[in-house]
Structures are given as C-alpha cells and as structure tokens.
Enzyme design. Structure first.
Site, PDB file in Angstrom:
ATOM      1  N   GLU A 169      -5.718  -7.080 -29.068  1.00 26.32           N
ATOM      2  CA  GLU A 169      -4.853  -6.337 -28.163  1.00 26.32           C
ATOM      3  C   GLU A 169      -4.523  -7.064 -26.859  1.00 26.32           C
ATOM      4  O   GLU A 169      -5.012  -6.692 -25.779  1.00 26.32           O
ATOM      5  CB  GLU A 169      -5.475  -4.969 -27.864  1.00 26.32           C
ATOM      6  CG  GLU A 169      -5.758  -4.172 -29.133  1.00 26.32           C
ATOM      7  CD  GLU A 169      -6.188  -2.734 -28.870  1.00 26.32           C
ATOM      8  OE1 GLU A 169      -6.570  -2.419 -27.736  1.00 26.32           O
ATOM      9  OE2 GLU A 169      -6.141  -1.928 -29.814  1.00 26.32           O
ATOM     10  N   GLU A 353      -6.409  -1.039 -36.599  1.00 26.76           N
ATOM     11  CA  GLU A 353      -7.138   0.066 -35.962  1.00 26.76           C
ATOM     12  C   GLU A 353      -6.289   1.315 -36.012  1.00 26.76           C
ATOM     13  O   GLU A 353      -5.083   1.273 -35.733  1.00 26.76           O
ATOM     14  CB  GLU A 353      -7.438  -0.207 -34.472  1.00 26.76           C
ATOM     15  CG  GLU A 353      -8.597  -1.103 -34.219  1.00 26.76           C
ATOM     16  CD  GLU A 353      -8.896  -1.296 -32.732  1.00 26.76           C
ATOM     17  OE1 GLU A 353      -8.619  -0.379 -31.925  1.00 26.76           O
ATOM     18  OE2 GLU A 353      -9.384  -2.384 -32.391  1.00 26.76           O
TER      19      GLU A 353
HETATM   20  C1  FCB Z   1      -8.492   0.158 -28.841  1.00 23.76           C
HETATM   21  C2  FCB Z   1      -9.620  -0.838 -28.721  1.00 23.76           C
HETATM   22  C3  FCB Z   1     -10.940  -0.341 -29.228  1.00 23.76           C
HETATM   23  C4  FCB Z   1     -11.153   1.121 -28.914  1.00 23.76           C
HETATM   24  C5  FCB Z   1      -9.965   1.931 -29.336  1.00 23.76           C
HETATM   25  C6  FCB Z   1     -10.117   3.408 -29.128  1.00 23.76           C
HETATM   26  O1  FCB Z   1      -7.529  -0.104 -27.877  1.00 23.76           O
HETATM   27  O2  FCB Z   1      -9.312  -2.016 -29.411  1.00 23.76           O
HETATM   28  O3  FCB Z   1     -11.940  -1.161 -28.701  1.00 23.76           O
HETATM   29  O4  FCB Z   1     -11.444   1.248 -27.584  1.00 23.76           O
HETATM   30  O5  FCB Z   1      -8.825   1.490 -28.662  1.00 23.76           O
END
Ligand code: FCB
Length: 439
Positions: A169, A353
């Site tokens: 990210e 994610e």
């Molecule tokens: C993302 C992150 C992860 C976690 C989630 C909820 O941005 O990569 O570490 O904090 O959000």
C-alpha cells in the site's frame, strides 16, 4: 451454522484462496532481536495510538507460527500472504540479525511443509527507527537501503517464494503517513508527502530490479484503493472526488504502468517534488508479473475552502463496519475492472486484502463478516465473468491483530485472539469459509 453461498467449485481450479497478515501486526516485535521501528516511536508518542498500544507482543506469532499455519491449512486455504519485517532482519537498518533471517527461513519451510504457497510482502510498514531519523521515506537513499534489505531477505528465502511484492500500500506509506499524519511517522507536511510518494515508487522499482537479478519470478505490486463518490451533484464535488481518486488510486499505478503521475495530483505536489524525479521512471516502471488490489470501502468527498487538495470526507449513508467504513462491494468490482482496462490488461490480478473489522458477540456468531466477505467475493466473481483476469482472493486477516493507530480493538480476524491469554479461537466465518472451500 451460517454458510457462504459460494463454493470453491464456482471458481477456476487454479484460483488461489489465501489469508493475509503482516509482521508488526502479529509477530511480537519484542522477540528475536528485532530493532526499533518508526511505529514504536509513533506509538510511544502520546495521542497517536489508542491507549498507546504497540506491537511488542501482538499475537506472539513469533513463537506460535506453527499453530497459526495449521489454522490456515485447516481452513483449506492455498496461500499465506505474510510480510517480512525490515527491522527484524536489519535492526539498525543495515547490519543483519541472523535470528531474524532464521525466523523467516523457518516460517517459509513450515508453510511448504503444509502445502501453503508463501506470498511475501517485503515491507508492511516497519521502517527501522535508525533509518527514520535519517529522513526515512523522505530521503532518496531509502530506495538504496530498501534494495539492500531486499537482497538480504530474498537472498535467504526468495528461492521458495510463490510470489513477492515489495511494498504494501504505497498510498499509506506516502499520503496517510506524511500528509494526514495518521500513521508513522505522523507528519502533516506536503513536501514530505511529495518526497515519500515518489521515493516509495523508486524503492518499489529498485526492489523489483534486485529480485530479478536474484532470479526470482512472479513479482508484483500491492496497491490499496478506495472508491471516491462525489458528496453531491455539483461540478465542484465531482472535481474533489476526481482529485481524491487521483492521489489515492491512480498515482501509483500510473507511475508504474504509464511512467507519469496524474496532472490533477501534480498541480498540488509538483512544486514539492524531489529534484530529478522525472528521470526515475525507468526504475519505477520495472515490469511486473501481477498486481494486487487491497479494497475495503469508499469515501464521500466534498469540496472545502482549505488549501489544496481543498476537500474533505463526509459521512456516508451505507451500513458501516467497526472502522466506520461504509460497506460498498460494488467498489471492488469497479476497481478490478478499471485496473485491468486502464493499466494492467491481461496481467493476473489478485485481491490481496479484503475484510471487515467486527467485534462478534461470541466466536460462533459472526454473520456480518460472512455477509461482507460473501458480497465482495460475488463482486470478484462478477469481474471475472466480465473478463478480468482475477487469479486469487485473500482475506484480511487470519487473526485479530494490532490494527495500527486503533490498537487491538478492531477485530479483522477469521480467528479470534484473546490478547490476555493469546488463545486462538476460530470464528463462525472461519468455519463457514472452510466449508465453502471444501465444496
Ligand atoms: C490495510 C493494511 C492492513 C490492515 C487493513 C485493515 O490498509 O494493509 O495492515 O491494517 O488495512
């Protein structure tokens, strides 16, 4: 028992199902000779983190990783997206800690023994404090330092990785941490932001180059995306949302795949960019084998009279998670489609994610998480039906863990963690997932 309505058999046979975590959020940074990170500094400074909590113990995954990998395997998942802590491997950012290397070596073998595909992220935010005091992501040398770390850790475990991405990210590393000040190092400084946004890209490309030289394959990038909806029908709100979309969602993909940054963003950041930034795209554009999308929510954006970017988030009407994030599955579809159409073409995409913070009343009652995941998995399937080359989906997160500035109270896990006893208890969502993956 509550169920998912999807089954593994609804997806291609080689579709990869995984769970994701990150090192500082689960390992226990006090163990194994890891050095201080800028997150330890940030958490020790009053007002930054709920109850000033830090990652010293976290889930004690450092000692309990075998049990945690068993949980991944027993869920029927194929892959584990984990990260390697720079400060565990190089406590002062330079010298190597053999115990740190050894930990990731053992972790890798333990994944392979269980038939799990190791999917590594090199950096999920634990910058060694020794490098932070030298300017961290603001210092151009960070790309070189990161290249050295990449060489060290992947020289040890790279031969056994299924896939590797350099930086989790980039938006969070750049904007969230240097402009909004919500994450370490907690700056609110536009020049620091412009430098960090560019250097994170330079470090990404440098790391890809180092890994190509080491002979690694299946290298990608992991980008987080947040859908931007104008708060009303005015042209001003439309422009505000477009700018948000620019610095959040387009900036990094555009850098990597088009060799330039969006004009709307450069209107604000341009005067603050590091010298010579235009000449770095040969490094930044190192070809990738896949792209990962991290997706959670959307934001409603309204113009305001502040200096650039002259806008703010306003509260939206949709149901929300414990993060107060609106649940907007459609955004995942839009991003997968747009990423393929605009940037990546036939390159494999992954959802790296997706998940929700939800404190369930008891571990065997976790319906909102099942509903959230179900709705997003349906959008992933729809994108595939519309031609997006999506090859896998990873849930954030395996375990309840250290949710950064919000400490231990936001529970993203498929598995509940009691932070007093560190006992793991699979939730209803875990059981439902295991059942769906068997079907
Ligand atoms: C993302 C992150 C992860 C976690 C989630 C909820 O941005 O990569 O570490 O904090 O959000």
């Amino acid at each position: 028992m509550t169920k998912f309505s999807f089954s593994r058999s609804d997806f291609p046979q080689d579709f990869i199902w995984g769970a994701a975590t990150s090192s500082y959020q689960i390992e226990g940074h006090a163990f194994g000779g890891a050095g201080p990170t800028h997150w330890d500094t940030f958490a020790a400074t009053p007002g930054n983190v709920v109850r000033a909590e830090n990652g010293d113990t976290a889930c004690d995954h450092y000692h309990r990783y075998e049990q945690d990998l068993d949980l991944i395997k027993d869920a029927g998942l194929d892959a584990y997206r984990f990260s390697t802590s720079w400060a565990r491997v190089m406590p002062d950012g330079k010298a190597v800690n053999p115990d740190g290397l050894d930990f990731y070596d053992r972790l890798t073998d333990a994944m392979l023994e269980r038939g799990l595909k190791p999917c590594a992220t090199l950096y999920h935010w634990e910058l060694p404090a020794a490098l932070a005091v030298q300017g961290g992501w603001q210092n151009r040398d960070v790309a070189k330092w990161f290249g050295e770390f990449t060489h060290t850790i992947m020289g040890k475990i790279g031969d056994r990785m299924h896939s590797v991405a350099p930086i989790n990210e980039p938006w969070c590393v750049g904007w969230l941490s240097h402009f909004l000040g919500h994450h370490a190092p907690g700056l609110r400084d536009i020049r620091a932001t412009a430098h960090a946004m560019h250097h994170v890209m330079l470090a990404h490309g440098t790391a890809i180059g180092v890994m190509r030289d080491l002979g690694l394959k299946n290298l990608g990038g992991v980008f987080n995306m947040e859908w931007a909806t104008p708060a009303d029908d005015s042209p001003e709100a439309a422009r505000a949302a477009e700018l948000y979309d620019g610095y959040y969602n387009h900036f990094f993909l555009s850098g990597v795949f088009k060799g330039r940054y969006p004009d709307t963003v450069m209107e604000g950041l341009g005067p603050h960019m590091p010298q010579g930034w235009q000449d770095d795209f040969n490094v930044i554009q190192a070809p990738l084998d896949w792209v990962g999308v991290n997706y959670y929510t959307r934001k409603l954006i309204a113009p305001n009279t502040d200096p650039w970017p002259s806008h703010e988030e306003v509260e939206g009407p949709l149901p929300k998670t414990d993060m107060a994030w609106e649940i907007y599955p459609q955004g995942l579809y839009e991003f997968l489609k747009r990423t393929a159409d605009t940037y990546t073409g036939t390159l494999p995409l992954y959802v790296t994610e997706n998940g929700m913070a939800h404190a369930c009343p008891a571990e065997d009652v976790d319906q909102p998480r099942i509903d959230y995941l179900q709705a997003h998995i349906a959008m992933a399937r729809k994108a595939m039906d519309d031609g997006v080359p999506l090859k896998g989906y990873m849930i954030w997160s395996l375990l309840d863990n250290y949710e950064w500035a919000l400490g231990y109270e936001k529970r993203f896990g498929l598995v509940h963690v009691d932070f007093d006893t560190l006992k793991r208890t699979p939730k209803a969502s875990y059981q439902a997932l295991a059942a769906a993956l068997k079907r």
